[in-house]
Each structure stands twice: as C-alpha cells, then as structure tokens.
Design a protein around this motif. Structure first.
Motif, PDB file in Angstrom:
ATOM      1  N   SER A 469      14.803 -39.966 -14.074  1.00  0.00           N
ATOM      2  CA  SER A 469      13.678 -40.152 -14.986  1.00  0.00           C
ATOM      3  C   SER A 469      12.563 -40.876 -14.234  1.00  0.00           C
ATOM      4  CB  SER A 469      14.092 -40.967 -16.211  1.00  0.00           C
ATOM      5  OG  SER A 469      15.086 -40.297 -16.955  1.00  0.00           O
ATOM      6  N   GLU A 499       9.153 -39.183 -17.748  1.00  0.00           N
ATOM      7  CA  GLU A 499       9.441 -37.765 -17.549  1.00  0.00           C
ATOM      8  C   GLU A 499      10.939 -37.572 -17.324  1.00  0.00           C
ATOM      9  OE1 GLU A 499       6.357 -35.792 -14.881  1.00  0.00           O
ATOM     10  OE2 GLU A 499       6.000 -37.928 -14.464  1.00  0.00           O
ATOM     11  N   ASP A 500      11.471 -36.459 -17.829  1.00  0.00           N
ATOM     12  CA  ASP A 500      12.895 -36.132 -17.675  1.00  0.00           C
ATOM     13  C   ASP A 500      13.791 -37.207 -18.299  1.00  0.00           C
ATOM     14  OD1 ASP A 500      12.618 -33.647 -16.364  1.00  0.00           O
ATOM     15  OD2 ASP A 500      12.225 -34.673 -14.471  1.00  0.00           O
ATOM     16  N   LYS A 502      16.754 -38.875 -20.158  1.00  0.00           N
ATOM     17  CA  LYS A 502      18.172 -38.517 -20.156  1.00  0.00           C
ATOM     18  C   LYS A 502      18.720 -38.534 -21.572  1.00  0.00           C
ATOM     19  CE  LYS A 502      21.295 -41.504 -19.542  1.00  0.00           C
ATOM     20  NZ  LYS A 502      22.111 -42.630 -19.034  1.00  0.00           N
ATOM     21  N   ASN A 527      18.704 -33.611 -19.040  1.00  0.00           N
ATOM     22  CA  ASN A 527      17.296 -34.004 -19.163  1.00  0.00           C
ATOM     23  C   ASN A 527      16.696 -33.247 -20.333  1.00  0.00           C
ATOM     24  OD1 ASN A 527      17.636 -33.926 -15.760  1.00  0.00           O
ATOM     25  ND2 ASN A 527      16.846 -35.784 -16.713  1.00  0.00           N
ATOM     26  N   ASP A 530      10.178 -35.289 -22.228  1.00  0.00           N
ATOM     27  CA  ASP A 530       9.383 -36.450 -21.857  1.00  0.00           C
ATOM     28  C   ASP A 530       9.193 -37.368 -23.061  1.00  0.00           C
ATOM     29  OD1 ASP A 530       9.164 -35.145 -19.438  1.00  0.00           O
ATOM     30  OD2 ASP A 530       7.161 -34.347 -19.865  1.00  0.00           O
TER      31      ASP A 530
END
Length: 672
Positions: A469, A499-500, A502, A527, A530
């Motif tokens: 992330s 971003e990404d 979890k 993932n 966002d």
C-alpha cells in the motif's frame, strides 16, 4: 526583556553548536528541554532541533506529561494526542492509529524504543502490553503524523511513535512504583541507574502487572475468547564510553504477556506473547562525521486463536544498519545510510512451511538551513525486498510450489519538509511524503488454516502477489503564540491518499475457486482499491498564573473509500470511511504547586461504525471519557497519587467488542 533575549541567544548558540558537529556523546534531553523550555528531538534529522522546528508533524509528550496523566498504559496517554485514534479491545489490549484507518491489529504505525522496532512483525502491529518499558523510565514520546519511511525507517506509513527512555549516562534514575486499583489491578515497577567510574553507565528496569478483564455483558465475545491480562517485563540499557569520541550502547529486553485482543478478523483471542531483544549501537566522531553502526535481533513467540484454531508463531527479526551524519559548511547537514533486515516466521495453525524475506535498503537526507528564517529537509529511501518460502503445503490446497513465493518488491519513499519562521512568533510548516506499507508475513502466507464457512470447508492462505500500500500525504501547518497570553495555538490542514488498500480474507468472497475434486476454495488477502482522506487539526495550550496549565485540540477527518471493481470495502473488513470517526477532541486542565498536583482529561470521539466478528458493521455512538489524577508529594521523594480512567460511565461502548469499564488507581512511588 534582557534576560529573555540573553536566554534566546544562548539557546540558539548552543543548539547551533550541537548541530555543527556530530557527537558520539549521547544527547542530554533533560538539559536541552530545560534550556529551551520545550522538548528537543534528534529523531527527524539526527541533529538536535526544537520540537517546533522539526520538518515533520510531530508532537512530543514529556516525562512530566506522562507523570501528570495518571495513566497506567501507553494507549491511554496516546489517546490524548491530537489526531490519534485508539480502539480499546480489553483491559490490556488496544490498537492505535494516526488520523483514522484504525483497525484490529492495525499495521500502519511504526513503534520504536530508542530507534529499535518493537511492533510485532508476523501481523505487523503493536501489542502495547509487550513493550518492555516502564512509564517511569520514559524521557519522552515523539508522535509523528503521516508517512515518514524515508526519515524514520521501514514501514512508517501512517505515523511513528518513538519512545525515548532515560539515558543512564545523564539521568540518575531511581524509583519504585506500587499501584493498586479496582477490578483486581495490581502493578509493581522498579527503575535504577548505576554509574561505574566515568566510562560505564547502566539502567535496569523491571515491572509486573495483572488485572481483571472487562466483562462480556453486552457483547458477542465468548468466555473462551478472553483471559485476565497480565504482563512481566525487564530491560537493561548500558552505555560504555570506549574513548572520548566513541561510545557503545547495548540494550536487552524481555517480556511475557497474556491479553484478550481482537485479531485481524475482529474475533477475540486469548493471546500469549514472549519477546526477547538485544541491540548494540557503536557511534564514533570521525573526520567523516558521526559514524554509527547498529545491530539488533528480536524474537517473538505468539500463541493466538486464528478462526478458533490455536496458532503458534515463532518470529525472528535481524536488522543491521550503518549511517553517517555529517555537515558541509554551517548550513548543510547530510545523513546517508544502509540497512539489511531478515524476517522469518513459520506457518500456522497448519504447520509445514517457513516464510521469510530479506530487505536491503539505502537512504539519504539533506537538511539545508537556507537562512535563520527558512530551512528545508529532503529525504529518500529505497527498499528491495526478496520473498521466499520453504516447506510443504496442507492437503487439499491447490497445487502450488514454493517458487510461487520467489518474488521481489522494490519501492521508493520520500519525505520533504520546509519550516519558515518569518517572525519570532510565526512558524509555518509544509510537508510532503510518500510511505510504503509492505505486506506483513501473515499477509504473504504465514497463515494456513481450514475454516468452516456455512456448509462448506474453505482454506485460508496468504497472498505472495499482494502489492504494498502506498500512502501519500501533503500537509501545511501554522503555529504562533496567543497575544497577551502565555499560550500558543496551531492549525494544520492535510490531505492523504492510500493506494492498493489491503482487504482481509472473508467468507463473503472466495478468492481462489477449486480446480479439481477434493481441492478447497481459498480465502486470501487482496488489494481492493484506494482510499482518500483530508482533514483539519486545531491545537492550543498554555499556562495561567498561579500554577495552572491547560490544552485543547480538535481533529476533523473525512475518509472516502474507492473500491476496485469486484470488491466491497465492508465485506473485506476495510470500510475506513465508515469506521473512522469524523471528529475527535481533547481538553485538559491542571494545577500544581510544590506539594500538590491535580489534572483532568476529557476526550471526545464522534460516532462511527465498528466491526463484529461476523463482518457486520454496527453503530458506535459518540462518547466522552474522563480521566484524572490528584497527587501529593512528601519529603524524601515519596508521592501518593489517586487516578482514574473512563470515569464517566461504569460501562462504555467504544468498539463492537468488550465494553470499557471505569477504573480507579492508587499509586505510591518513591524516587531517589
């Protein structure tokens, strides 16, 4: 007026001298704090700086603040810091985050003791009861907000809590504290410093505590999921002055803890931890600057319930780092460094595998004092992680090989900060940062289990392809004294993007469908998209004639989750827009003279949602907590104090788990 001017000139001169040449000598934080009438830190740039001048959003909790708090644990102290969120799962277990995004086993906060990582690597979170430090031996706690990987180290993505203990070279600590309280609370701690000649200094501390767990009434927590918290810990900190310019510091610690906590899927676990750690740091002044080399090893044994199955993790972390802090001219300070870490853990509850990664990192920092009004700091870090796996796989899992875990993660992070002081009263701070949240060992595959999901049996396994992330944050702050008052006020505005994000394994979504008869469907970490956040933070503090002091803060955050196609943040236990309160606030007021001290603390948390172990979200109404302390100091260093936490209600809903209970304490302490 002349005395004030002289003190300011002297302070500025000494600080500039301290920053002009690197010192192998340990920093005397106490003397610096008295000189500048505010805490001083070296953590951000390596050189001594006033807390108001560091190029990051930092708040420092002093030893006096800790004493006046009346708290018996670190999360309670941190809950009174502007912008910090605390989830109290039980009498001995909490999760702490900065400006939202708090969750069970929160992985976004880097926690250090004297620069040594103390969060638990297998899940990547902090079990606060395992920290082998007594509150009475803490010199200061530095709370840094926002991503700071480039300045503070590996995985500092949401913020940093850096705990600095008393230095045995400068602090002649000697104390014993005995505390008793309601709900079966009992605690004993001892701290003692010794000096052998002019070259060897040591501090030994130890403590033990036990208490009754919060009641289960009003919750879905089962009797077998809780235990009465207890902890025992010891720590040894030594400094040897090898030569006039070379110093060796060796620290060792041990803790043994049992707590009731919420694990990452929000079910409760009676967890047990044993931690050991040894660290050695060698620092020397040379013509090339202050050269420093350190190495430490941390070992963890963790026993936890994972999906109602007993798991035993054996986690070992080894870290070796080197750095050089030097100056070019009077205005430029540089720090360059390299680090190697190896992190390994077994698979559990289903055994058979060993997961590990190695990380090689390089970093650099440049602090430029452009003028007496403007300074800028730029830092960068690059991490190269190599993942690997050994061993077998459980029966019924899809056919994969260990080669699937042969993967590398290469990411860069940065920090930029500018501090502008156009007048003696006004201070502006502008920061920009990018942090990297590396997946934990559990995320990457340490968890292996079979679980029942309705009428089906499914497997759970980590995801070696999980992306880190990336957290990016921009902030501008302003602080100045309040006219006509012995007080100051500040405001910060910040914007952040993750971003990404979890997401957790969940029975509400199968991640890997079975490919053949007898093969289990799998749940894993993914993932899921966002998340964006912006907010405002207001702070003020001051003193009033007659020994009175006060402080207040208010924080607003607005979180917006942006899920990727096919994912639901709520289903994946990552609905941060719902679980992050929009507002939280603190007000404190105190008074002290030579013998007496009294302090009160009000904390407000706005309404928000919270997860049950079923994955459902329930409402938590806004609440106010009250804490306080009244103390009387007698001759010969004896202090008697009465304090309390959560005094507003006998039982208060703060999470979807156990209700927090009112607690009162009496502490008798002796200092020498």
């Amino acid at each position: 007026m002349k005395k004030t001017l002289l003190a300011g000139v002297s302070a500025t001169f000494i600080l500039s001298m301290a920053a002009t040449a690197a010192h192998a000598q340990s920093i005397d934080y106490g003397a610096m704090e008295q000189l500048f009438n505010e805490p001083v830190t070296t953590s951000a740039t390596g050189s001594p700086q006033r807390s108001t001048e560091v190029p990051v959003a930092m708040e420092i909790i002093s030893a006096d603040d800790i004493k006046r708090s009346g708290a018996v644990d670190l999360p309670t102290i941190l809950s009174r810091v502007a912008g910090l969120d605390v989830l109290n799962w039980g009498a001995g277990a909490s999760d702490v985050s900065v400006r939202g995004y708090d969750q069970a086993m929160s992985p976004r906060l880097l926690v250090l003791i004297n620069g040594r990582q103390v969060y638990l690597d297998h899940y990547g979170y902090t079990a606060w009861a395992t920290l082998p430090v007594q509150l009475s031996e803490i010199r200061q706690i530095e709370v840094v907000k926002g991503p700071n990987s480039a300045l503070f180290g590996f995985n500092a993505v949401g913020g940093v809590v850096n705990i600095i203990t008393q230095n045995p070279k400068f602090d002649s600590a000697g104390s014993i504290n005995l505390t008793g309280g309601t709900n079966g609370y009992g605690e004993l701690s001892v701290v003692k410093s010794v000096k052998l000649g002019d070259r060897f200094f040591a501090r030994l501390s130890a403590g033990a505590a036990q208490m009754d767990e919060y009641g289960r009434a009003g919750s879905t927590v089962l009797a077998g999921q809780v235990t009465d918290p207890a902890r025992v810990s010891a720590n040894l900190d030594t400094i040897t002055q090898l030569t006039e310019k070379t110093e060796l510091r060796v620290e060792g610690s041990w803790s043994n803890v049992q707590v009731s906590e919420a694990v990452s899927n929000y079910s409760y676990s009676p967890s047990k931890y044993v931690t050991t750690s040894v660290k050695a740091t060698l620092a020397s002044d040379t013509k090339l600057g202050l050269l420093q080399a350190s190495a430490y090893e941390t070992n963890l044994t963790a026993k936890q319930l994972v999906a109602s199955q007993q798991a035993r993790f054996e986690n070992k972390l080894d870290v070796v780092s080197v750095q050089d802090l030097f100056k070019i001219g009077a205005q430029h300070t540089f720090r360059i460094g390299g680090e190697y870490r190896k992190n390994e853990v077994n698979t559990a509850p289903l055994a058979g595998g060993q997961l590990s990664y190695e990380v090689v990192s390089v970093s650099g920092m440049w602090n430029w004092a452009i003028s007496d009004k403007l300074a800028v700091t730029a830092a960068g870090r690059y991490d190269d992680l190599s993942l690997s796996r050994e061993g077998t796989f459980p029966a019924g899992y899809p056919a994969v090989t260990n080669a699937y875990w042969d993967r590398s993660i290469k990411k860069a992070s940065y920090n930029f900060g500018a501090v502008y002081r156009p007048t003696q009263a006004d201070t502006f701070k502008l920061t920009a940062a990018r942090g990297v949240q590396v997946p934990t060992l559990v995320d990457l595959g340490a968890v292996q289990l079979r679980a029942t999901a309705g009428p089906y049996t499914v497997g759970v396994i980590g995801n070696p392809t999980l992306a880190p992330s990336i957290v990016t944050n921009y902030e501008i702050g302003y602080e100045r004294p309040l006219p006509g008052l012995d007080a100051k006020a500040g405001v910060s505005v910040f914007r952040q993007k993750t971003e990404d994000v979890k997401g957790q394994p969940t029975s509400g979504q199968i991640d890997v469908m079975p490919t053949a008869p007898g093969v289990l469907p799998l749940l894993s970490y993914r993932n899921i998209g966002d998340s964006k956040m912006w907010g405002v933070e207001l702070t003020a503090s001051g003193k009033i004639e007659g020994g009175f002091h006060w402080s207040g803060d208010w924080t607003f955050t607005d979180v917006d989750d942006e899920a990727a196609a096919g994912f639901s943040p709520q289903v994946r236990l990552a609905a941060f827009s719902a679980t992050t309160p929009e507002t939280r606030a603190n007000v404190s007021f105190g008074w002290a003279n030579a013998q007496w001290a009294a302090d009160g603390f009000f904390h407000y948390t706005g309404d928000h949602k919270a997860y049950l172990s079923t994955g459902a979200l329930v409402s938590v109404e806004d609440y106010v907590t009250l804490g306080g302390r009244v103390a009387r100091t007698f001759d010969h260093g004896i202090t008697l104090a009465v304090s309390g936490q959560n005094l507003t209600d006998g039982h208060q809903r703060q999470t979807a788990g156990l209700e927090v209970e009112r607690r009162a304490f009496v502490t008798l302490s002796k200092a020498w």
